[in-house]
Design a protein around this motif. Structure first.
Motif, PDB file in Angstrom:
ATOM      1  N   VAL A 180       0.834  -1.200   0.000  1.00 38.37           N
ATOM      2  CA  VAL A 180       0.000   0.000   0.000  1.00 38.37           C
ATOM      3  C   VAL A 180       0.869   1.250   0.000  1.00 38.37           C
ATOM      4  O   VAL A 180       0.592   2.223  -0.727  1.00 38.37           O
ATOM      5  N   GLN A 181       1.940   1.233   0.787  1.00 38.82           N
ATOM      6  CA  GLN A 181       2.829   2.395   0.826  1.00 38.82           C
ATOM      7  C   GLN A 181       3.461   2.647  -0.534  1.00 38.82           C
ATOM      8  O   GLN A 181       3.615   3.801  -0.966  1.00 38.82           O
ATOM      9  N   ASN A 182       3.819   1.582  -1.254  1.00 39.76           N
ATOM     10  CA  ASN A 182       4.367   1.731  -2.606  1.00 39.76           C
ATOM     11  C   ASN A 182       3.370   2.419  -3.529  1.00 39.76           C
ATOM     12  O   ASN A 182       3.733   3.305  -4.324  1.00 39.76           O
ATOM     13  N   VAL A 183       2.107   2.004  -3.456  1.00 39.67           N
ATOM     14  CA  VAL A 183       1.073   2.595  -4.315  1.00 39.67           C
ATOM     15  C   VAL A 183       0.850   4.063  -3.958  1.00 39.67           C
ATOM     16  O   VAL A 183       0.703   4.926  -4.842  1.00 39.67           O
ATOM     17  N   LEU A 184       0.827   4.382  -2.662  1.00 36.41           N
ATOM     18  CA  LEU A 184       0.627   5.770  -2.249  1.00 36.41           C
ATOM     19  C   LEU A 184       1.755   6.661  -2.739  1.00 36.41           C
ATOM     20  O   LEU A 184       1.517   7.800  -3.194  1.00 36.41           O
ATOM     21  N   ASP A 185       2.981   6.159  -2.668  1.00 31.61           N
ATOM     22  CA  ASP A 185       4.118   6.932  -3.185  1.00 31.61           C
ATOM     23  C   ASP A 185       3.990   7.144  -4.688  1.00 31.61           C
ATOM     24  O   ASP A 185       4.324   8.221  -5.220  1.00 31.61           O
ATOM     25  N   PHE A 186       3.501   6.109  -5.395  1.00 25.25           N
ATOM     26  CA  PHE A 186       3.322   6.215  -6.841  1.00 25.25           C
ATOM     27  C   PHE A 186       2.229   7.231  -7.193  1.00 25.25           C
ATOM     28  O   PHE A 186       2.374   8.022  -8.131  1.00 25.25           O
ATOM     29  N   LEU A 187       1.132   7.229  -6.425  1.00 21.78           N
ATOM     30  CA  LEU A 187       0.025   8.139  -6.698  1.00 21.78           C
ATOM     31  C   LEU A 187       0.376   9.591  -6.416  1.00 21.78           C
ATOM     32  O   LEU A 187      -0.243  10.511  -6.976  1.00 21.78           O
ATOM     33  N   GLN A 188       1.362   9.795  -5.562  1.00 21.69           N
ATOM     34  CA  GLN A 188       1.729  11.156  -5.189  1.00 21.69           C
ATOM     35  C   GLN A 188       2.177  11.971  -6.396  1.00 21.69           C
ATOM     36  O   GLN A 188       2.072  13.203  -6.411  1.00 21.69           O
ATOM     37  N   THR A 189       2.662  11.293  -7.438  1.00 15.05           N
ATOM     38  CA  THR A 189       3.124  11.994  -8.644  1.00 15.05           C
ATOM     39  C   THR A 189       1.963  12.661  -9.376  1.00 15.05           C
ATOM     40  O   THR A 189       2.045  13.844  -9.768  1.00 15.05           O
ATOM     41  N   ASP A 190       0.873  11.917  -9.588  1.00 13.27           N
ATOM     42  CA  ASP A 190      -0.285  12.461 -10.306  1.00 13.27           C
ATOM     43  C   ASP A 190      -1.256  13.201  -9.396  1.00 13.27           C
ATOM     44  O   ASP A 190      -2.084  13.986  -9.885  1.00 13.27           O
ATOM     45  N   PHE A 191      -1.159  12.934  -8.097  1.00 13.06           N
ATOM     46  CA  PHE A 191      -2.037  13.607  -7.126  1.00 13.06           C
ATOM     47  C   PHE A 191      -1.179  14.222  -6.015  1.00 13.06           C
ATOM     48  O   PHE A 191      -1.195  13.756  -4.865  1.00 13.06           O
ATOM     49  N   PRO A 192      -0.415  15.274  -6.362  1.00 10.09           N
ATOM     50  CA  PRO A 192       0.496  15.870  -5.360  1.00 10.09           C
ATOM     51  C   PRO A 192      -0.239  16.525  -4.202  1.00 10.09           C
ATOM     52  O   PRO A 192       0.361  16.744  -3.139  1.00 10.09           O
ATOM     53  N   ASP A 193      -1.510  16.840  -4.381  1.00  7.77           N
ATOM     54  CA  ASP A 193      -2.278  17.468  -3.305  1.00  7.77           C
ATOM     55  C   ASP A 193      -2.886  16.435  -2.360  1.00  7.77           C
ATOM     56  O   ASP A 193      -3.658  16.789  -1.453  1.00  7.77           O
ATOM     57  N   MET A 194      -2.553  15.160  -2.561  1.00  6.87           N
ATOM     58  CA  MET A 194      -3.078  14.094  -1.688  1.00  6.87           C
ATOM     59  C   MET A 194      -2.315  14.097  -0.368  1.00  6.87           C
ATOM     60  O   MET A 194      -1.085  14.004  -0.340  1.00  6.87           O
ATOM     61  N   ASP A 195      -3.047  14.154   0.716  1.00  9.73           N
ATOM     62  CA  ASP A 195      -2.437  14.140   2.049  1.00  9.73           C
ATOM     63  C   ASP A 195      -2.770  12.797   2.706  1.00  9.73           C
ATOM     64  O   ASP A 195      -3.944  12.513   2.986  1.00  9.73           O
ATOM     65  N   VAL A 196      -1.759  11.963   2.938  1.00  8.90           N
ATOM     66  CA  VAL A 196      -1.971  10.650   3.558  1.00  8.90           C
ATOM     67  C   VAL A 196      -2.138  10.843   5.066  1.00  8.90           C
ATOM     68  O   VAL A 196      -1.187  11.192   5.767  1.00  8.90           O
ATOM     69  N   MET A 197      -3.336  10.581   5.556  1.00  8.51           N
ATOM     70  CA  MET A 197      -3.631  10.790   6.973  1.00  8.51           C
ATOM     71  C   MET A 197      -3.231   9.580   7.817  1.00  8.51           C
ATOM     72  O   MET A 197      -2.870   9.723   8.984  1.00  8.51           O
ATOM     73  N   GLY A 198      -3.335   8.373   7.241  1.00  6.51           N
ATOM     74  CA  GLY A 198      -2.975   7.173   7.998  1.00  6.51           C
ATOM     75  C   GLY A 198      -2.888   5.978   7.068  1.00  6.51           C
ATOM     76  O   GLY A 198      -3.679   5.861   6.120  1.00  6.51           O
ATOM     77  N   ILE A 199      -1.912   5.105   7.334  1.00  7.57           N
ATOM     78  CA  ILE A 199      -1.766   3.903   6.505  1.00  7.57           C
ATOM     79  C   ILE A 199      -2.938   2.958   6.705  1.00  7.57           C
ATOM     80  O   ILE A 199      -3.238   2.107   5.861  1.00  7.57           O
ATOM     81  N   SER A 200      -3.640   3.098   7.833  1.00  9.19           N
ATOM     82  CA  SER A 200      -4.872   2.354   8.065  1.00  9.19           C
ATOM     83  C   SER A 200      -5.951   3.318   8.512  1.00  9.19           C
ATOM     84  O   SER A 200      -5.768   4.057   9.482  1.00  9.19           O
ATOM     85  N   GLY A 201      -7.053   3.314   7.795  1.00 10.23           N
ATOM     86  CA  GLY A 201      -8.163   4.197   8.149  1.00 10.23           C
ATOM     87  C   GLY A 201      -9.348   3.447   8.721  1.00 10.23           C
ATOM     88  O   GLY A 201     -10.466   3.963   8.731  1.00 10.23           O
ATOM     89  N   ASN A 202      -9.134   2.193   9.160  1.00 14.28           N
ATOM     90  CA  ASN A 202     -10.171   1.346   9.782  1.00 14.28           C
ATOM     91  C   ASN A 202     -11.251   0.894   8.810  1.00 14.28           C
ATOM     92  O   ASN A 202     -12.266   0.334   9.239  1.00 14.28           O
ATOM     93  N   PHE A 203     -11.054   1.128   7.512  1.00 15.45           N
ATOM     94  CA  PHE A 203     -11.973   0.582   6.524  1.00 15.45           C
ATOM     95  C   PHE A 203     -11.486  -0.805   6.097  1.00 15.45           C
ATOM     96  O   PHE A 203     -12.062  -1.419   5.219  1.00 15.45           O
TER      97      PHE A 203
END
Length: 512
Positions: free
Chosen positions: A369-392
């Protein structure tokens, strides 16, 4: 868990074994005839036996055709007769003697066919508990003794091999510094280089700080080196939990012994009775429906539209292959299966599902999941990761998403219990069980607004097995999601019973 007990303030006797371990007096078997593995020895003698029989029959048939006396024996026939006798003795010793003795001399040792089984089980289930202290604290929490077995040789094993630790003057100075706060308790292992000594010092410091005695908590007899940096930090002892065995459980044509760690009376006995009913009815069948561990981070955007843009991107099938490649870099075993998203205003919850091999896989999924979030940061630089687990996900909490979508292993298991087994073993009728299941497990649970709790006590068995096999007992919460169904079949004579469990989170472990 191992047993032992100490007190740093009072001299305490080391724990003595309260029971003995029994072994057979003579362990020699016919299978020890050759210095080969058991299956190879059996194969050799099976081949020798049938080859000798075939050779002798063919030669004797030829003698009969040519009117040659059977008493005229050639050298090859002598060799074949010797081979026949040797292989027959081996096979009789391996298969015949024990089998005959089990039928004639020891019929009561059959697994599920003892006539007194039901009476003994009734005593175990209904005997009033006369203990004065909880089972976990008792030196002997065994049930009333059964009739003595055949004479055996007993071997005693000392449970507490390590003597009670004696605190030295140097230890006393360290204890005072821990109590004063000048030496951090968590640093004792690294400073002393002796994990057991660190536990003893921490234990004594805790007693002085709290004014409470830890005499009832064992310290000796445990390998504290094995947990350093692995599981439990800052140990001061360990607990004792008895482990019982239920079974054999016949499932998918194989027998399993089920280890259960518990202090609840009658839990193992009642589970064992269920195993007996299943075994006598031909066994159960299970099917793995899904296998996928989940992790769901929560991310935030400046607007709800941007969160929706990422949701649409992640759920687009054209983007899945790219995301799977990025995710799968984290492990040789983790393989992305799918991504489902839920949006709440500007917040987006991304539920990743992946296979994890033999591991339960929480850390494996988190890295992917962390790898994917790092990858998405390129196209979505305004994305703020609040937590690696959001209880969903949802981990260690009752959640409808696990009940509906599944998490870990999703399994359905069924068996047809014969009517006479229901009457003799379960002491009831098929009709009564079907009615009770409908009124209690289904209607009663619905009245209570249950979430995944449409069963009698799945959590009892799941937790006992989890503790005995080293699983995470906190994941009993969603792993006990279970719906039990019962139906009368074969013109109402037999009982069809099934359990469906959509979210069993477990590390694959060795069969006991």
């Amino acid at each position: 868990m191992e047993a032992g007990r100490r007190s740093s303030t009072k001299p305490v006797q080391s724990l003595k074994p309260t029971k003995t371990v029994s072994v057979d007096e003579d362990l020699t078997k016919a299978s020890d005839a050759l210095p080969l593995p058991l299956h190879l020895s059996n194969a050799v003698f099976f081949t020798l036996f049938f080859s000798a029989v075939y050779f002798l029959l063919s030669h004797w048939r030829e003698k009969i055709r040519t009117s040659t006396p059977l008493s005229v024996v050639t050298f090859s026939e002598i060799i074949a007769i010797l081979a026949f006798v040797a292989s027959f003795i081996y096979l009789l010793g391996f298969f015949g003697i024990d089998f005959v003795q089990s039928l004639i001399l020891r019929p009561q040792t059959e697994v599920w066919n003892s006539e007194d089984d039901d009476e003994v089980a009734d005593v175990l289930l209904h005997k009033e508990d006369a203990r004065k202290v909880p089972c976990g604290q008792a030196l002997d929490c065994s049930l009333p003794p059964l009739p003595p077995p055949a004479p055996i040789v007993t071997v005693q094993k000392v449970l507490d091999e390590n003597p009670v630790t004696v605190l030295t003057e140097e230890d006393e100075e360290i204890i005072k510094s821990v109590v004063a706060g000048t030496t951090p308790s968590y640093s004792l292992e690294s400073k002393l280089g002796d994990c057991k000594r660190a536990a003893a010092i921490r234990r004594e410091a805790l007693q002085r700080l709290t004014g409470k005695s830890l005499e009832g908590l064992p310290l000796d007899g445990f390998d504290y080196e094995s947990i350093l940096g692995q599981c439990c930090e800052m140990p001061v002892g360990y607990v004792q939990i008895p482990v019982g065995i239920a079974g054999p459980l016949l499932i998918n044509g194989r027998e399993y012994s089920v280890p259960m760690a518990t202090t609840e009376g009658c839990l193992v006995a009642s589970t064992n009775r269920g195993c007996k009913a299943i075994h006598l009815s031909g066994g159960a069948t299970s099917t793995l429906l899904r296998d996928g561990m989940t992790r769901a981070p929560v991310v935030r955007f400046g607007t709800a539209k941007r969160a929706a843009d990422l949701k649409l991107y992640l759920e687009d099938p054209d983007n899945f292959d790219t995301l799977a490649v990025v995710f799968n870099r984290s492990s040789r075993f983790g393989r992305l299966q799918g991504i489902k998203c839920a949006i709440a205003g500007k917040n987006l919850y991304l539920r990743f599902t992946c296979t994890t091999g033999d591991a339960m896989g929480m850390n494996m999924v988190s890295k992917g999941v962390q790898n994917v979030l790092d990858f998405l940061q390129t196209d979505f630089p305004d994305m703020d990761v609040m937590g690696i687990s959001g209880n969903f996900c949802s981990d260690k909490k009752p959640a409808a998403v696990n009940w509906i979508e599944g998490r870990g292993k999703s399994v359905v298991c069924e068996a047809i219990i014969k009517g006479d087994v229901v009457r003799k073993v379960l002491k009831t009728t098929v009709e009564s069980l079907v009615e009770l299941n409908m009124l209690k497990n289904l209607t009663g649970s619905a009245m209570a607004g249950a979430l995944g709790g449409f069963n009698a006590h799945a959590s009892n068995i799941v937790t006992a097995v989890y503790i005995a096999t080293g699983q995470d007992p906190a994941q009993n919460v969603e792993s006990s999601h279970c719906i039990t169904m019962m139906e009368a079949v074969n013109d109402g004579k037999d009982l069809h019973i099934s359990v469906t469990m959509p979210s069993i989170e477990v590390i694959d472990c060795v069969t006991v």
